[in-house]
Scaffold this active site. Structure first.
Site, PDB file in Angstrom:
ATOM      1  N   GLU A 227      -7.307  14.062  -0.584  1.00 22.39           N
ATOM      2  CA  GLU A 227      -5.796  13.856  -1.085  1.00 22.39           C
ATOM      3  C   GLU A 227      -5.094  15.204  -0.939  1.00 22.39           C
ATOM      4  O   GLU A 227      -3.925  15.134  -0.670  1.00 22.39           O
ATOM      5  CB  GLU A 227      -6.112  13.323  -2.397  1.00 22.39           C
ATOM      6  CG  GLU A 227      -6.828  12.069  -2.566  1.00 22.39           C
ATOM      7  CD  GLU A 227      -5.855  11.034  -2.219  1.00 22.39           C
ATOM      8  OE1 GLU A 227      -4.665  11.208  -1.747  1.00 22.39           O
ATOM      9  OE2 GLU A 227      -6.259   9.629  -2.578  1.00 22.39           O
ATOM     10  N   ARG A 231      -1.763  15.183   1.474  1.00 22.29           N
ATOM     11  CA  ARG A 231      -0.628  15.169   0.679  1.00 22.29           C
ATOM     12  C   ARG A 231       0.086  16.835   0.626  1.00 22.29           C
ATOM     13  O   ARG A 231       1.117  16.733   0.965  1.00 22.29           O
ATOM     14  CB  ARG A 231      -0.777  14.674  -0.710  1.00 22.29           C
ATOM     15  CG  ARG A 231      -1.274  13.308  -1.112  1.00 22.29           C
ATOM     16  CD  ARG A 231      -1.330  12.749  -2.328  1.00 22.29           C
ATOM     17  NE  ARG A 231      -2.075  11.585  -2.254  1.00 22.29           N
ATOM     18  CZ  ARG A 231      -1.746  10.574  -3.206  1.00 22.29           C
ATOM     19  NH1 ARG A 231      -0.640  10.853  -4.136  1.00 22.29           N
ATOM     20  NH2 ARG A 231      -2.648   9.536  -3.595  1.00 22.29           N
ATOM     21  N   ASP A 370     -10.284   2.485   5.685  1.00 22.18           N
ATOM     22  CA  ASP A 370      -9.180   2.193   6.465  1.00 22.18           C
ATOM     23  C   ASP A 370      -8.726   3.352   7.463  1.00 22.18           C
ATOM     24  O   ASP A 370      -8.773   3.051   8.578  1.00 22.18           O
ATOM     25  CB  ASP A 370      -8.098   2.081   5.253  1.00 22.18           C
ATOM     26  CG  ASP A 370      -7.998   3.047   4.256  1.00 22.18           C
ATOM     27  OD1 ASP A 370      -8.887   4.048   4.259  1.00 22.18           O
ATOM     28  OD2 ASP A 370      -7.169   3.003   3.451  1.00 22.18           O
ATOM     29  N   GLU A 563       1.712   0.522   2.633  1.00 21.11           N
ATOM     30  CA  GLU A 563       1.063   0.155   3.828  1.00 21.11           C
ATOM     31  C   GLU A 563       1.690  -0.975   4.401  1.00 21.11           C
ATOM     32  O   GLU A 563       1.957  -1.016   5.766  1.00 21.11           O
ATOM     33  CB  GLU A 563      -0.360  -0.368   3.641  1.00 21.11           C
ATOM     34  CG  GLU A 563      -1.381   0.740   3.253  1.00 21.11           C
ATOM     35  CD  GLU A 563      -1.147   1.374   1.851  1.00 21.11           C
ATOM     36  OE1 GLU A 563      -1.396   2.624   1.654  1.00 21.11           O
ATOM     37  OE2 GLU A 563      -0.765   0.758   0.912  1.00 21.11           O
TER      38      GLU A 563
END
Length: 711
Positions: A227, A231, A370, A563
């Protein structure tokens, strides 16, 4: 590769000639990562004058003989600060702080009117008919884009007023908290490039000032490696890229090196996560100590998706700084994953950092699975198709997805991507996380490389397999849109289950003549028809497609996820079909209607007047995630995710923008929607590994791979 895409890398401003290596900072010798010796020689020995060659398309940061990236990590720390300079800095800092320049940005009173205007606009939406599948003409997409910008301004200004600098924000309570002491810039850095795209100059300046004077990454605390990379590192790199390439967007004052210096400092600290026995990064990292920390659950295994979704960021940083060690440690992960046991290109969702072996057999394209697949094709595109190994891995994975995970619902034949919790030999679970809806756009991106479909079809490399991939992208996009239409708010739930036949109808059953079974062949240059049944008109209850969807009570929350919208953006840009824009507009209206926090503004009342007070004016002050999307009014969660401004509103804005705004041919978006430029390999930045499986037969249905030559 399947065919060549036009080289349209952005032309960046020329830089002074490189002089020598003397300004480069040496990296201290340390542990070797997975066979790669990340020592001083890894980055410093590079001959900068030949690094890019004659075909240089991206300037190394920085072409200044006096500049050296600051090494502020725990392993190399220099303490050479003059007392007088420190005192002067303290006095200047104190004055700057007292003047308010480091505090909360001033919100102009006129901007509060945005909330009133947005609320008034919401009230007018009842007069606008919902999209019903019919062609609409004369739409002012620029005006619709401005509504997205208004929603961003409202969200940002409320955060800036009530939660400035906090990593987590509750807009209804008007409070929040930091993830670690001092904060990580979770919201500010993540949303920064969205503000640049929207040309919000004063807000960018305020955010930039905070980043310069308040943001630091030396907290003695563990954070998520993944993360923080996508980010924070991604946000800083993207801000650097946009601010130095698209200089007409939100031009601000200050040192242009700021973002890249912060990014380099953060990357140095994150690099400790890769110091495992295999080179697979640990799930967490202590920023101050630069020490990786195994996951507290799953026997210490890292998420496969998280370990393989840091490559775009570290590779771009390596290109900017010339530090090849960033490149090597990121790509080493891909080698380890590829050499672990995979079947048909599909990977289990956990991997051990100490051994590099997978844990369990669970295969899915939702959480923890994913973005592994997403970054396969994006790594190939990021380096201008010069790393065919990742295209080969993507092709294998996509064939595996089509073979083992794609199934069709009982009534409407909607295409879904299910899960195999017990491995490929186990039962298919008809469950789709909202996260899976990244896939339609990524499939289309992989098929054309980002160029328009009409142009891609003219390539001699275009084949029947590509037609089938575009068809699958369209079918899955339709399914993701159906999850929005199926709820009372028009917003998708976090997870949707689907009703299938027993046994399930798989792709080979639905398309017995597909390249999965017959092999590749020349394209007929005709669009393959969708086999799923219509979703429109919405008032036609005989279609009965909604009965194919089953949303469990515990899954009915909505976290403002991007998404589906991300895929709409890719699908519109690639196919040119404005249907995807219309779907996006319906989504935007639903978000504004049902996630808005509305308050009444009494500031217009005159306390000295004897006249009756005017009715208070309702205004939208922010937006929040929801607990239940299938009731009206929906129940709130009172939390604004950082990706609401970093991704969701950004993709809305891009969807309603002209196609040549931040074009796909020149950019690649990381999994947090931060754009990076495409570039070419050179010097030490090259693919440092080969597939063991490359000696075997090529992927069924794949066109011959052909290496594109650099000019």
């Amino acid at each position: 590769m399947s065919f060549h895409y036009p080289p349209r890398n952005p032309s960046l401003s020329p830089q002074p000639p490189l002089e020598n290596n003397s300004w480069r900072a040496s990296r201290s010798p340390g542990p070797k990562l997975g066979g790669y010796g990340l020592s001083q020689s890894a980055g410093v020995s590079n001959n900068l004058t030949t690094f890019f060659g004659d075909g240089r398309t991206l300037p190394m940061y920085k072409d200044k003989p006096y500049f050296a990236p600051r090494r502020t990590g725990p392993k190399v720390r220099q303490r050479r600060v003059l007392y007088g300079g420190l005192c002067l800095f303290f006095l200047v800092s104190l004055w700057y702080y007292m003047s308010g320049s480091w505090g909360k940005p001033e919100i102009k009173t006129s901007e509060s009117q945005k909330g009133e205007e947005l609320w008034a606009w919401v009230q007018s939406l009842d007069k606008e008919p919902a999209y019903n599948g019919e062609e609409l003409k004369g739409i002012d997409w620029a005006a619709r884009r401005e509504k997205v910008r208004d929603a961003f301004i409202v969200s940002w200004d409320d955060y800036a007023k009530n939660g400035w600098g906090l990593d987590q924000y509750r807009p209804a309570a008007k409070d929040g908290k930091n993830m670690v002491e001092g904060g990580l810039g979770w919201i500010i850095v993540d949303a920064l490039d969205t503000m640049i795209m929207m040309n919000l100059t004063s807000r960018v300046q305020h955010a930039r000032d905070w980043i310069q004077h308040s943001l630091q990454y030396n907290q003695d605390h563990d954070v998520s490696t993944f993360e923080t990379t996508i980010r924070m590192l991604g946000g800083l790199l993207s801000a650097h890229y946009l601010s130095t390439t698209y200089t007409d967007l939100a031009p601000v004052s200050g040192d242009e090196d700021l973002y890249i210096e912060k990014a380099t400092d953060l990357a140095e600290r994150l690099s400790g996560a890769f110091e495992s026995s295999s080179g697979v990064p640990f799930a967490s990292i202590n920023l101050k100590k630069s020490e990786g920390i195994p996951a507290h659950s799953d026997n210490g295994a890292s998420s496969t998706a998280e370990a393989t979704t840091v490559q775009l960021e570290f590779k771009y940083l390596a290109k900017l700084t010339g530090e090849a060690e960033y490149w090597r440690m990121a790509e080493k992960v891909m080698e380890v994953v590829d050499r672990s046991k995979m079947e048909d290109g599909l990977v289990p969702i956990y991997i051990y950092p100490d051994t590099g072996k997978f844990r369990g057999k669970n295969i899915r394209l939702g959480s923890r699975g994913d973005s592994y697949y997403e970054y396969l094709i994006k790594q190939y595109l990021q380096t201008s198709e010069q790393e065919p190994v990742y295209k080969e891995m993507w092709d294998e994975a996509l064939i595996g997805i089509r073979k083992h995970l794609v199934a069709y619902t009982k009534r409407a034949q909607l295409a879904i991507v299910g899960e195999r919790p017990e491995g490929l030999e186990g039962k298919l679970s008809p469950k789709m996380d909202h996260l899976v809806c990244f896939l339609p756009g990524t499939i289309a991106l992989g098929a054309t490389g980002g160029i328009p479909l009409s142009q891609a079809k003219k390539s001699p490399y275009w084949s029947q397999r590509h037609d089938e991939e575009i068809l699958l992208a369209k079918e899955l996009m339709k399914t993701c849109w159906a999850t929005y239409l199926a709820t009372k708010t028009g917003l998708a739930a976090e997870i949707t289950y689907f009703k299938l036949d027993n046994p399930a109808v798989m792709m080979q059953d639905m398309y017995p003549e597909s390249t999965l079974t017959t092999g590749n062949r020349k394209s007929e240059q005709e669009d393959l028809p969708l086999k799923s049944k219509p979703l429109y008109p919405l008032d036609d209850k005989t279609l009965n497609w909604e009965n194919d969807l089953d949303i469990h009570m515990q899954d009915r929350h909505n976290l403002q996820r991007p998404e589906t919208l991300e895929s709409l953006f890719y699908m519109y840009r690639i196919t040119g079909d404005e249907t995807y824009r219309h779907w996006g507009w319906e989504m935007f209206k639903s978000f504004v209607r049902h996630t808005a926090i509305v308050e009444h503004d009494n500031t217009h009342a005159d306390p000295t007047s004897d006249k009756p007070a005017e009715p208070s004016r309702p205004q939208i002050i922010s937006f929040t995630s929801l607990n239940n999307v299938d009731v009206i009014p929906p129940t709130r969660r009172d939390n604004m995710e950082s990706f609401w401004m970093a991704e969701t509103l950004k993709y809305f804005y891009l969807l309603f923008s002209d196609r040549d705004f931040i074009p796909l041919e020149e950019n690649v978006f990381n999994t947090e929607a931060h754009p990076f430029p495409r570039f070419k390999l050179g010097g030490e930045l090259r693919t440092g590994w080969e597939r063991k499986s490359s000696e075997s037969e090529s992927v069924p249905g794949s066109a011959p791979q052909e290496q594109e030559q650099a000019p």
